[in-house]
Write a protein that holds these residues in place. Structure first.
Motif, PDB file in Angstrom:
ATOM      1  N   SER A 290      48.973  50.302  37.315  1.00  0.00           N
ATOM      2  CA  SER A 290      48.805  49.474  38.018  1.00  0.00           C
ATOM      3  C   SER A 290      47.796  48.345  37.619  1.00  0.00           C
ATOM      4  O   SER A 290      48.186  47.219  37.671  1.00  0.00           O
ATOM      5  CB  SER A 290      48.315  49.991  38.994  1.00  0.00           C
TER       6      SER A 290
ATOM      7  N   ARG B 261      49.759  46.861  35.456  1.00  0.00           N
ATOM      8  CA  ARG B 261      50.788  44.933  35.449  1.00  0.00           C
ATOM      9  C   ARG B 261      49.770  44.219  35.675  1.00  0.00           C
ATOM     10  O   ARG B 261      50.450  42.926  35.939  1.00  0.00           O
ATOM     11  CB  ARG B 261      51.364  45.563  36.765  1.00  0.00           C
TER      12      ARG B 261
ATOM     13  N   LYS C   2      50.841  40.481  35.083  1.00  0.00           N
ATOM     14  CA  LYS C   2      50.911  39.348  35.529  1.00  0.00           C
ATOM     15  C   LYS C   2      49.683  38.019  36.303  1.00  0.00           C
ATOM     16  O   LYS C   2      49.802  36.643  35.566  1.00  0.00           O
ATOM     17  CB  LYS C   2      50.631  40.108  37.366  1.00  0.00           C
TER      18      LYS C   2
END
Length: 1599
Positions: A807, A810, A814
């Motif tokens: 996470s 990620r 992003k």
């Protein structure tokens, strides 16, 4: 590698030579009609068996056909026999008696493929059979003597039903979907004959078609102008037998389509049709009557009986069934019938049959269920046989395999059967398509695989009430295989995608899915080895490799502790790790259809797919990497053909093989030799689908693949070591599993109570998808929920864990993506502000270079594809253009040309002509020469006949020579006037001297020659002065051409020397411009006097030049007008000539049309002549056929007469003997007193009374056919009963008083002889009546044929008279001059009885007056036209000015709206435009620097990665070096083994040589077959090339 050896399985092991298999019971459902054998037994065929069922006890008896699948079946109730056919090549008919099931006889005919129908007569020993392709033969058998009495073939006719008339065995009805035919069996002494007569069916709407006589039509119209009107068969040029039944397509009508028929006690037929009509056909006349249906009763509302599927006759009507599951009663009265509901069953009814006593009605459904409806005071409906919903898809024995078995159909219906007698126990339906079934060895549970990918588990502890307890949804692919290991620990499920799911087989674990193993796609079989003393389960998966023609075997192990450590053995997605399950790959060099692993896990047994061989393979003891190729070390040739399947028994010592041939073989696993075999199915039914054997080996279930038959086999003489081994192992296995079974069955009880209220385990959103945008990535859920498979759930759980684990990463990615997206958006915004030259395209901002390359490559491929399509389209168009050009232009000897007028709308075209082929020219020359010869012969004949004087002959010869000299210049042939020629061809110089008069064209050859002569091309005729003019014009044109060539040479020389100008022309002077003085640039005040004078001279010269130019322009205009007038005059002259040419062209077309009309008339006459010849040929052929038929009928009459005389003589002799016995009675007892003789004579005349058994009253009331005609058997029984009654009369107690026993015995002997003789006379009299009737029918047939011959002879005479009239009555074409008599078109008639003749001068005077008045009218119209013309011209000029005004306004508006871009405005308005450009350049340089920095960073990362890869490469090199060292050692070992093999190889030399010779022979045979196939293909291709040539370049067909 061990050398394979081939062994034949013809010899069995001695230990099992006495063991064999027999059929215990058979379970199958009828696919054909069910038949009554007697009043309490029915039978039907199923696979290789005929099943007999006792209606009362439901007990089954089985009769097996030893030659394969049973074909058609028929029963004979009086004799209690059943007849059936097999379906082998050249099939036989077997007749067995019931209930003993002993073979009575075997009938062998000449049928090649199959019998389709069998039918017994209701009385007598007659059996009718009908065969299909290729014979289509109807045969009548005497089955007791096994001979064919008679047979008849009707090629191409498929029959759907065949039945004897219950009241008359001599009538036999055969019906098909298009016809109903009644065959009559005629008998004369011992000879039998078949005569057919078809019923004429009405049309689909129930009406009848008025058929006309096709051979001798009497209603044809007569045409007085165009000749006789002939039948359509003559027009179609049919002269054979097909002309007798020929009908054009428009004259054919669709008739009713019969579906079923039944006989009535009056020998009539009831026929049901697809269209819903019910027909009555008279058995004697075959007259068809359509019965009318009365209004439907209220109970029939909502149901429509479209067509009766089956009919059964009952008193007062028939019983019929439809497709709605109802049985209807048709109450028939006169020509109407009423429908009533009789009975309703669950499924559509397919067959209705009454029992022999008519107390019961058998109802058979389309699924195969059988019901018995019993008539009585309280009717009952009993279900005798309940069919399953489809064929058996899978079978298995319920553990331990000695009490119950279970079957599965495709629709999901599972049925439990008793192993003792095959009785039905229970059923459960999944209502979903299923594929496979397996029973667990460790619990009383059953697993069922479905097409949807689920596995359903059933609790079968109570066999009478099975229930589903669990469902596992594995994947979306269908479950192809389900296999339990021998101890019932694991259930393996295979799918077509190459997944093998491992499921915990114990109910206590809730059938947990432990994981899956990914193998090669196309799984064929899964084999397991699970022994009691081991803690692992060996699994082998066989897959096919169709691209290489090989088979792959993948072997892995499953430990017993796998349920406890499944999380460790499987990854997050459920895939079992290869390092834990020890997966190894093996391949064989040929294709296998099946393979199993032996219990020692060191051998694999395989069944070859393409060759009938069983092979054994040794598995290497050492572990290996990659794929290991196995070679067979033991080969056995099998007698089973087709793809086979192998399986092992529970103790692993029996190898069970089944194949497409339908035979089950049990082999010894060590020697692969067969010790028992049984043929339970056949290849016609596609062989065996599955075999299941119990743990103790006592019960064997065999399921057919296409015949829907389940066979249970049992052992005969089963003992010794063969039985002890498997019984001992089964006892050990059941003992070890007993505790486990008790525990797991208790778990099943718990799951059974909990499953009904539970929900599916795994549900997830149907539209779970990953949505990625510029800001975030999230899971979007839809509202509708759907159950998902286990493998997909595991994959989603793994994805969730990965998402949760990464996470933070990620989020960072992003964030970088957002920054990068922002940068790209800024760049795109900046790109919009730059010039068009510097602006980038939208796609250039894409950062995915691979995607860009992919899109570019796709676009290039699409462009290439479109370009190729366009090229092919253009090529096709060019090819079509070339064909059209070749056909319509290049092939023309005279090209098409046309002249168009300048001022008149006239176009004159020539006649384009193709070059005549040589064959046509030779034909024309032949006809011309023939006509010239005929002309010369005619002249000589005239000279000889007239016998003129010598002077006259000499004069005539001189005249003939002069005529021959002047023949070339003659314009018109005076032999035949135009009105007889029928055309104006002589006006164009066409020679007509060779043409025959239209009044002389009588024969066919003369008409054909006339047509050929009319097609000769007319040569252009020129007069002498025209020839001279042509020669003069040609010489002038040649001189002009020479002068033109000389002037061309002069012009080139002039151009080279003087620039093409010999002298200065005036127009060149006028084109010159007077130069303006240079001082005119200064102001006028600064000019000097001299300059002013020069300027005045300059103005004077300019003025003079302009005046000269005006004069010259006016002279040119005058010259131009003169030239225009000349051109106008020339074009008008050309138009005049063109007009005259056009008129001549019209006349030429008129002549061509006249000649074509003559040709068409001649062609029509030839066509009609051919039709008359075809009709005459047909009548002659028909007459020949009738004469041959007459000879046959005459021979039949003669033969029948001889038979009648001989039979009558025998009858007379027998009758005389009977009378002699009567007359000599008193002589025999001459020594006896007269009064006793009288008493004896009265006793001699006395005959015993035979009491006929009267049928019961209820039988008489129920059986509609009553007493049927006596048969041979009944006559024999009656005679035996008479002889028995004679024994009572011969009793000594009946002896008269005073008579000695010796005389009484002599009297009884004489009386018995008399009675026997009387019986012979009666039989002979009945036979004599048959012979007389037969002779009478043959005489009627002979008379009918004679009448046909006379009729044909009369028709032939009339046709010949018509032909003569047609040849004499010629159709000629006559030219009539127009203007003689004027009649309006609608008054143009052929009858001139009321016409009158008028003087021509009157008509011409009237026409001159009309022309004068018409000229005045034309002048007035011309003046009016000129006025209107001026008005139209003024209006046109006005419109022209308005349009010019609009055009100028539009130009002004366009100037005002001229586009001026922002870039141009910025360039003009921006003071520091260059500075702005410099700033933009700086920004771009900074961007480039950032991109360069990023690129260098990426390069550094790549270099680091490259270093890491180099380290890995070095490690791999070290590993490879180690492997190469090991390989060297292995090669040494291999070479040593090769030396050893070579040392002992002499033993196998003969075998090697034989094998090599065999392989060479097989290769040569294969090459021969290949060459034959290639030769056939080449011949086919050559024929195709020739056909395409003829299609592309068709030959011109000569007329």
């Amino acid at each position: 590698m061990a050398q394979g050896r081939e062994v034949d399985d013809s010899s069995y092991p001695a230990v099992a030579s006495t063991a064999s298999l027999s059929v215990r019971w058979v379970q199958g459902f009828p696919k054909q009609d069910v038949h009554f054998v007697n009043d309490s037994t029915i039978c039907y065929p199923s696979g290789n068996f005929i099943i007999f069922i006792n209606i009362a006890t439901k007990k089954k008896t089985v009769l097996q056909c030893m030659n394969g699948i049973v074909g058609v079946v028929a029963t004979n109730v009086p004799y209690e026999v059943v007849a059936f056919s097999d379906r082998k090549l050249k099939p036989l008919i077997y007749i067995y008696s019931f209930p003993g099931l002993t073979k009575r006889t075997k009938l062998k005919g000449n049928v090649l493929l199959d019998y389709t129908l069998l039918a017994f007569s209701y009385c007598g020993s007659y059996l009718a059979s009908y065969s299909s392709l290729p014979e289509f033969e109807l045969a009548l058998w005497d089955w007791e003597s096994s001979v064919i009495l008679c047979k008849k073939s009707q090629p191409g006719v498929d029959v759907s039903q065949m039945s004897f008339n219950p009241m008359n065995w001599r009538q036999l009805c055969l019906s098909s979907p298009s016809s109903v035919t009644v065959w009559t069996i005629e008998r004369s002494n011992q000879q039998h004959y078949l005569k057919a007569k078809s019923a004429k069916l009405p049309m689909e709407d129930g009406s009848f078609f008025d058929e006309k006589d096709l051979i001798f039509p009497n209603s044809l119209p007569r045409d007085l102008i165009y000749g006789p009107v002939l039948p359509l068969s003559a027009i179609a040029r049919l002269v054979g037998e097909e002309a007798e039944t020929f009908r054009p397509k428009d004259d054919l009508y669709p008739s009713l389509h019969p579906t079923m028929h039944c006989w009535t006690p009056t020998s009539d037929l009831y026929v049901g049709c697809e269209e819903g009509h019910l027909l009555v056909i008279s058995g004697e006349t075959l007259k068809v009557t359509v019965l009318d249906k009365t209004e439907d009763t209220p109970s029939m509302e909502g149901r429509h009986l479209i067509s009766p599927i089956t009919l059964a006759y009952q008193k007062g009507g028939v019983l019929a069934s439809g497709i709605d599951g109802f049985v209807y009663s048709f109450i028939i009265k006169d020509s109407t019938y009423r429908i009533e509901d009789f009975l309703q069953v669950e499924d559509p009814v397919e067959c209705l049959t009454f029992s022999p006593s008519y107390k019961m009605l058998l109802i058979q459904t389309d699924k195969g269920s059988v019901y018995i409806y019993t008539f009585g005071e309280e009717p009952t409906l009993d279900k005798v046989l309940e069919a399953c919903d489809g064929q058996f898809q899978a079978i298995d024995l319920i553990t331990p395999g000695n009490e119950y078995c279970i079957t599965l159909t495709y629709s999901g219906e599972a049925c439990v059967w008793c192993l003792e007698d095959g009785a039905f126990v229970s059923r459960i339906n999944l209502n979903t398509p299923t594929t496979v079934l397996a029973c667990s060895p460790s619990s009383l549970s059953v697993a069922v695989g479905t097409v949807a990918g689920s596995v359903h588990f059933f609790d079968i502890r109570d066999a009478k009430s099975p229930q589903e307890v669990h469902k596992a949804f594995l994947s979306e692919s269908s479950v192809q295989l389900l296999v339990y290991d021998q101890r019932g620990m694991y259930l393996l499920a295979g799918t077509p995608e190459g997944y093998v799911f491992v499921i915990n087989a114990k109910p206590s674990s809730s059938f947990e899915v432990l994981g899956f193993v990914e193998v090669q796609k196309g799984i064929l079989q899964i084999s397991t080895v699970s022994l009691l003393e081991t803690d692992i389960v060996e699994v082998m998966v066989l897959s096919s490799l169709p691209e290489t023609g090989r088979s792959r075997m993948e072997i892995f192990t499953l430990p017993v502790i796998l349920p406890q450590v499944s999380a460790t053995f499987a990854d997050e997605r459920g895939r079992l790790r290869n390092e834990f399950i020890h997966k190894f790959l093996y391949e064989v060099e040929h294709s296998l259809s099946s393979a199993v692993l032996n219990f020692q896990s060191n051998r694999v047994y395989g069944f070859c797919n393409e060759m009938p061989y069983l092979c054994a393979y040794l598995l290497p003891a050492k572990e290996h990497n990659g794929v290991c190729v196995l070679q067979p070390y033991h080969k056995v040739q099998s007698k089973q053909y087709g793809p086979g399947v192998l399986s092992l028994s529970a103790h692993g010592l029996w190898l069970i093989t089944k194949a497409k041939c339908g035979t089950v073989c049990i082999r010894d696993v060590h020697t692969l030799e067969t010790f028992v075999r049984c043929r339970s199915h056949s290849h016609q039914g596609h062989g065996i689908q599955s075999v299941s054997i119990s743990v103790d080996g006592q019960n064997i279930l065999v399921n057919g693949k296409g015949d829907g038959t389940l066979v249970c086999l049992k052992w005969r003489k089963f003992g010794g070591s063969l039985a002890s081994d498997i019984l001992e192992y089964s006892q050990q296995l059941l003992t070890s599993l007993s505790n486990t079974m008790e525990e797991e069955n208790d778990s099943l009880r718990t799951k059974r109570s909990n499953f009904s209220g539970s929900e599916p385990e795994h549900t997830i959103n149907e539209n779970m998808r990953l949505s990625v945008d510029s800001s975030q990535e999230e899971l979007v859920q839809a509202n509708n929920m759907k159950e998902i498979p286990w493998i997909q759930q595991k994959s989603q759980e793994a994805i969730k864990k990965e998402v949760k684990l990464f996470s933070n990463k990620r989020k960072e990615i992003k964030r970088e993506i957002r920054a990068l997206a922002k940068t790209v958006l800024n760049m795109m915004a900046e790109n919009e502000t730059v010039d068009n030259i510097a602006k980038l395209e939208q796609r250039e901002f894409g950062l995915d270079l691979e995607d860009l390359e992919r899109l570019q490559s796709e676009s290039e491929e699409e462009v290439a594809k479109i370009r190729k399509d366009v090229e092919m389209h253009n090529l096709a168009k060019a090819y079509l253009t070339a064909i059209i050009k070749e056909e319509c232009w290049n092939s023309m000897a005279v090209k098409g040309r046309s002249l168009k007028g300048f001022h008149i709308p006239y176009v004159v075209e020539n006649f384009p002509l193709k070059e005549r082929p040589d064959e046509e020219l030779r034909e024309v020359n032949r006809v011309v020469q023939q006509k010239k010869i005929e002309t010369e012969c005619l002249k000589l004949r005239k000279e000889i006949i007239e016998v003129q004087s010598a002077i006259t002959l000499v004069k005539k010869r001189h005249e003939e020579e002069e005529e021959e000299e002047e023949e070339d210049v003659a314009v018109r042939d005076t032999n035949l006037p135009n009105y007889l020629l029928g055309s104006l061809s002589t006006d164009f110089g066409v020679p007509t001297s060779l043409l025959s008069s239209q009044l002389e064209l009588h024969s066919r050859e003369e008409k054909i020659n006339q047509i050929i002569l009319l097609k000769i091309t007319a040569q252009k005729h020129l007069k002498p002065w025209q020839k001279a003019k042509t020669e003069l014009i040609t010489s002038q044109k040649k001189d002009q051409w020479l002068q033109l060539q000389a002037s061309e040479t002069r012009r080139r020389a002039l151009m080279d020397m003087m620039g093409g100008v010999l002298e200065v022309k005036k127009e060149d002077i006028l084109r010159m411009v007077i130069p303006r003085p240079a001082f005119t640039a200064k102001p006028d005040a600064l000019w000097t006097e001299e300059e002013k004078r020069q300027f005045r001279d300059y103005e004077k010269k300019v003025k003079e030049l302009n005046e000269e130019r005006d004069k010259y322009r006016k002279s040119l205009e005058a010259e131009l007008k003169k030239l225009q007038n000349s051109i106008q005059e020339s074009t008008q002259n050309f138009d005049e000539h063109l007009k005259r040419l056009f008129e001549r062209r019209v006349k030429a077309e008129m002549v061509v049309n006249q000649e074509e009309l003559k040709i068409n008339n001649l062609l029509f006459s030839l066509l009609l002549d051919e039709e008359i010849s075809s009709r005459e040929t047909f009548l002659n052929n028909y007459l020949v056929r009738k004469q041959e038929e007459r000879s046959q009928t005459s021979e039949a009459v003669r033969k029948s007469k001889e038979d009648l005389d001989m039979y009558k003589e025998h009858y007379d002799n027998l009758l005389a003997e009977d009378k002699v016995l009567d007359r000599s009675f008193k002589k025999e007892f001459s020594e006896v007193p007269s009064h006793q003789v009288d008493v004896l004579y009265r006793l001699f005349k006395r005959r015993p009374r035979i009491h006929k058994q009267k049928p019961h009253a209820d039988m008489t009331s129920m059986v509609p056919f009553g007493e049927r005609p006596a048969s041979g058997k009944l006559n024999a029984d009656a005679f035996a009963q008479l002889m028995k009654a004679m024994d009572d009369l011969d009793n000594i107690n009946n002896m008269p008083e005073g008579l000695t026993p010796l005389v009484w015995n002599h009297f009884c002997t004489i009386r018995r002889v008399k009675v026997e003789n009387e019986q012979k006379v009666k039989q002979k009299a009945a036979g004599l009546m048959e012979v007389v009737a037969f002779h009478r029918r043959r005489g009627d047939e002979d008379e009918k044929v004679q009448q046909d011959i006379e009729r044909v002879s009369r028709e032939l005479i009339l046709l010949q008279e018509e032909k003569v009239k047609f040849q004499l009555n010629l159709t000629i074409q006559v030219l009539l001059k127009q203007g003689q008599v004027e009649v309006e078109n609608f008054q143009l008639l052929l009858d001139y009885s009321d016409a009158i003749l008028i003087n021509r001068n009157i008509i011409e005077d009237l026409n001159s007056v009309i022309r004068a008045q018409g000229q005045k009218k034309v002048t007035s119209m011309m003046e009016t036209k000129d006025i209107h013309k001026g008005i139209f011209q003024i209006e046109w000029e006005h419109k022209k000015m308005e349009m010019e005004m609009e055009d100028l306004n539009q130009k002004a508006w366009d100037i005002q709206m001229l586009f001026f871009s922002r870039e141009r405005q910025k360039f003009l308005n921006e003071p520091n435009y260059e500075t702005l450009i410099a700033v933009q350049i700086g920004i771009m340089e900074q961007t480039i620097a950032v991109l360069d920095k990023t690129h260098k960073k990426n390069v550094e990362n790549c270099k680091k990665l490259l270093k890491k890869l180099e380290k890995v490469s070095n490690q791999k090199d070290v590993a490879n070096y180690t492997l190469s060292c090991n390989l060297r050692e292995e090669l040494v070992a291999v070479s040593e083994r090769k030396d050893i093999c070579n040392a002992i190889g002499s033993i196998l030399t003969c075998e090697k040589i034989a094998k090599e010779r065999y392989e060479n022979m097989m290769q040569q045979q294969k090459l021969r077959n290949t060459s034959k196939e290639q030769a056939k293909q080449i011949s086919i291709l050559e024929a195709e090339v020739e056909r395409l040539k003829m299609k592309t370049f068709p030959a011109l067909v000569p007329l």
